[in-house]
Design an enzyme around this catalytic site. Structure first.
Site, short mmCIF file in Angstrom:
data_model
loop_
_atom_site.label_atom_id
_atom_site.label_comp_id
_atom_site.label_asym_id
_atom_site.label_seq_id
_atom_site.Cartn_x
_atom_site.Cartn_y
_atom_site.Cartn_z
N HIS A 1 -2.37 -5.25 61.79
CA HIS A 1 -3.54 -4.54 60.79
C HIS A 1 -3.20 -3.17 60.62
CE1 HIS A 1 -5.63 -3.31 64.48
NE2 HIS A 1 -6.14 -2.42 63.78
N ASP B 1 -1.41 -9.96 66.70
CA ASP B 1 -1.52 -8.58 65.56
C ASP B 1 -0.60 -7.55 66.08
OD1 ASP B 1 -2.51 -6.54 64.20
OD2 ASP B 1 -4.51 -6.73 64.97
N SER C 1 -5.71 1.20 68.18
CA SER C 1 -5.16 -0.06 67.54
C SER C 1 -3.49 0.30 67.54
CB SER C 1 -5.44 0.05 65.96
OG SER C 1 -6.62 -0.59 66.23
#
Ligand code: GLU
Length: 718
Positions: free
Chosen positions: A85, A222, A654
């Protein structure tokens, strides 16, 4: 009898030590604080110096900040791992209906095949230094709080500017650690050429889509591999064929054996923002204004993007990134709203403040110094509540309508170009203006009148319900009759007849003065002229509010320290932090317990639902043929996919590496559980859980689905 008692004591003490062992601590610790932690006792098997060593090489040299995310070097040739992402923008940017890397995944089998990730910039923390004294000295004697606020920001920029060393690719930033109280200068090495190496298909990298976003149990792969490049002399350079892979001071060793439940883990990364030290009124502001307003607006905007791109693949690709980020914030805010109510956070904070107020009142000296503190905080927040609707409205309207933002820019530009360079706003300074103009002109590629029509209608419509103190004057002046909806539609039609949507008009208007632009009688520009007047007033009020809080917050912190006899960890502010914890399940709701490791079996189970859970045939076949290689885990009973742990993370984390007791890479952090979205305001071991992709799944996907043997070789994994 005696034996039973001894056994009971043994049982209790074992249980106690087991639960103690797995209790993490709240805290995103700055590197300056980690010496004080007892990480070895928690399970760390390397020295603190191996993590951070200002006089040598340590793990933090392998850490990168990549745009708003974190990543880490995993080879001596600048190979980095981050989230899918985080690389999403880069992948969708180079995808077309013919070469759809987003849908099918991407692999560069050689350096030459790697694709530049436009607008991606990497930063590596080089050093930090406390500059509090210099900052606070520079604002001594400034009484006006808005001026003081501005002066602090100015000094922060000045110190950063003078610390920059372009020749050596060093940029600098001063970060506020505690509001109004402490400031640190960070120097970063910058890298401007970033390329895509391997990305899994979207059906793996984003498996579960929005349905699973912010949710455990999770099965999302991810992750993405990218590479950092520099000029042949090692300096930062934009993309060029001549550039060479960057050779980091340190890269992480990948441990393909992964982790087990109960294992100690730690995370290094660049968490964005948390708000734990704010007063109860901050939470009220969130609960009553920011969260509900933003959540409903983003939900509406997603609806517009979906309807205007229906049946049009090109538009779907174009808006995919935007929809994704709106949906991400929207769901996070839903989680926060639920958390605020479920945990009664406002009331809890109010009770804490009541105790602090009693503490102040119990001592004459404290009373003299802090007697009006809580009244002052209440007063300043009341001002914020009064203008909250208008403030939120202006910021979203000017940000999301391309037409409004172009008109705003033209007006601003006409004023700024009359000023001498040093007095211009930073985006308009000589060294920035070309970049800013390019960014504005790029808006014409995105401009979509169907979106503008729907969006402007929605924004103007919403103002009808605003409180008196948040009235949007320019709207009220134009649409105020009894037939509101019809008047509004007519007015929007008039607004959309603007010339501003024409790039030639924009280019010509760049040469005009403010008065000449105003004299054009363009309906949208006229509207924006009016709006800007009120927007500026509100910005001034907001600056005053922030300035006042900058003075009140250190006082609140001081009272808390005196009362609780503790120090605090600063809120996250996008600077490098460490957090630690354990692989641990949780009980998010009545009668529910979640285990902390998911497996490939779960992917297959979910895949029967199709849609966001559809998986590539190759994955199904590999599963059916039990093609698990070395990544099958007996204890987990399958190939581990995602892991859950009780660290303290937020957005910006992230892509952060999840490291084991030896400092080896065992996963990549990418999310939090729904109940943990509230930990931006309040962390608790009961509900704060972060989610990462297990390195075994990363390696299995890269090898089995992506045929990325070159990547595995570079990682040293056989
Ligand atoms: N998945 C999160 C996001 O996209 C990042 C990690 C977190 O907030 O915990 O914002």
């Amino acid at each position: 009898m005696k034996t039973v008692r001894i056994l009971l004591i043994l049982f209790l003490s074992l249980n106690l030590s087991a639960s103690l062992r797995y209790d993490a601590e709240e805290g995103m610790y700055p590197l300056s604080e980690i010496q004080k932690l007892n990480l070895q006792q928690a399970g760390l098997q390397i020295g603190i110096n191996d993590i951070y060593n200002p006089n040598g090489v340590s793990l933090i040299d392998a850490l990168v900040k990549i745009n708003g995310c974190t990543g880490s070097f995993v080879s001596d040739k600048g190979l980095m791992i981050t989230n899918h992402h985080c690389a999403f923008g880069a992948i969708s940017n180079v995808s077309t209906p013919e070469k759809n890397y987003l849908e099918n995944g991407f692999l560069a089998e050689s350096f030459e095949e790697e694709i530049p990730a436009k607008n991606y910039v990497v930063r590596i923390t080089e050093s930090y230094e406390d500059v509090t004294a210099e900052i606070l000295k520079s604002v001594e004697g400034i009484e006006d709080l808005s001026e003081r606020n501005k002066a602090i920001s100015k000094k922060m920029r000045e110190i950063a500017k003078s610390a920059e060393d372009e020749a050596n690719s060093i940029v600098a930033e001063v970060s506020e650690m505690f509001a109004g109280e402490s400031y640190v200068l960070f120097k970063y090495r910058i890298i401007k050429d970033v390329r895509l190496v391997y990305a899994p298909p979207r059906s793996i990298g984003e498996f579960g889509g929005e349905a699973d976003n912010w949710i455990w149990p999770r099965h999302t792969g991810d992750f993405t591999f990218m590479r950092a490049y520099v000029a042949p002399d090692g300096s930062a350079a934009e993309y060029s064929e001549e550039n060479i892979p960057y050779s980091p001071k340190k890269y992480l060793k990948v441990n393909p054996n992964g982790v087990d439940e109960g294992d100690f883990v730690f995370i290094l990364g660049y968490p964005g923002r948390t708000f734990r030290h704010n007063p109860s009124q901050f939470l009220e502001y969130q609960e009553n204004f920011n969260l509900p307003y933003t959540e409903q607006l983003y939900s509406y905007m997603i609806g517009i993007y979906e309807s205007i791109s229906e049946g049009n693949e090109e538009l779907q690709i174009k808006y995919s990134s935007r929809i994704k980020s709106l949906a991400n914030v929207m769901k996070n805010y839903r989680g926060k709203m639920l958390g605020l109510r479920r945990l009664n956070l406002v009331e809890k904070k109010q009770s804490e403040e009541k105790i602090l107020a009693e503490f102040i009142n119990s001592d004459e000296n404290l009373k003299k110094k802090f007697g009006t503190l809580f009244k002052d905080i209440e007063e300043v927040y009341q001002k914020r509540f009064d203008i909250a609707e208008a403030d939120l409205w202006f910021s979203r309207f000017f940000r999301f309508s391309d037409l409004v933002s172009l008109a705003d820019f033209l007006l601003e530009y006409s004023n700024q170009k009359e000023l001498i360079n040093s007095e211009r706003k930073s985006a308009f300074k000589e060294d920035k203006i070309e970049e800013t103009l390019d960014r504005m002109k790029k808006k014409y590629e995105d401009l979509n009148y169907d979106f503008e029509d729907e969006f402007i209608y929605k924004m103007l419509y919403d103002t009808e319900t605003f409180s008196e103190t948040s009235t949007i004057k320019a709207v009220k002046a134009r649409v105020n009759g009894t037939n509101f909806e019809e008047e509004l539609s007519n007015y929007i039609e008039e607004l959309l007849s603007t010339e501003i949507g024409n790039p030639d008009f924009f280019n010509k208007a760049l040469d005009l003065s403010y008065d000449e632009i105003s004299d054009l009688n363009d309906p949208l520009i006229d509207f924006v002229v009016e709006l800007k007047k009120q927007k500026e007033e509100i910005e001034k009020l907001e600056s005053n509010i922030s300035g006042t809080l900058q003075v009140l917050m250190p006082k609140l912190a001081e009272v808390k320290k005196l009362k609780n006899k503790t120090t605090f960890t600063p809120d996250a502010n996008s600077t490098l932090r460490l957090t630690y914890g354990f692989i641990k399940g949780y009980e998010p709701a009545d009668a529910v317990f979640y285990k902390p490791i998911t497996t490939l079996d779960g992917i297959i189970e979910k895949s029967f639902m199709g849609g966001e859970y559809a998986v590539p045939d190759k994955l199904k076949t590999a599963y059916q043929q039990k093609d698990f290689g070395r990544f099958y885990d007996e204890k987990a009973g399958g190939v581990p996919v995602a892991i859950l742990y009780n660290t303290d993370t937020t957005g910006g984390n992230s892509g952060s590496p999840i490291l084991n007791a030896k400092g080896e890479l065992i996963g990549v952090n990418f999310d939090r559980a729904f109940e943990a979205t509230i930990n931006d305001f309040a962390w608790d071991d009961a509900y704060s859980r972060s989610i990462g992709v297990d390195i075994r799944y990363v390696l299995w996907v890269a090898k089995t689905i992506g045929n990325a043997d070159n990547v595995l070789n570079e990682l040293g994994v056989k």
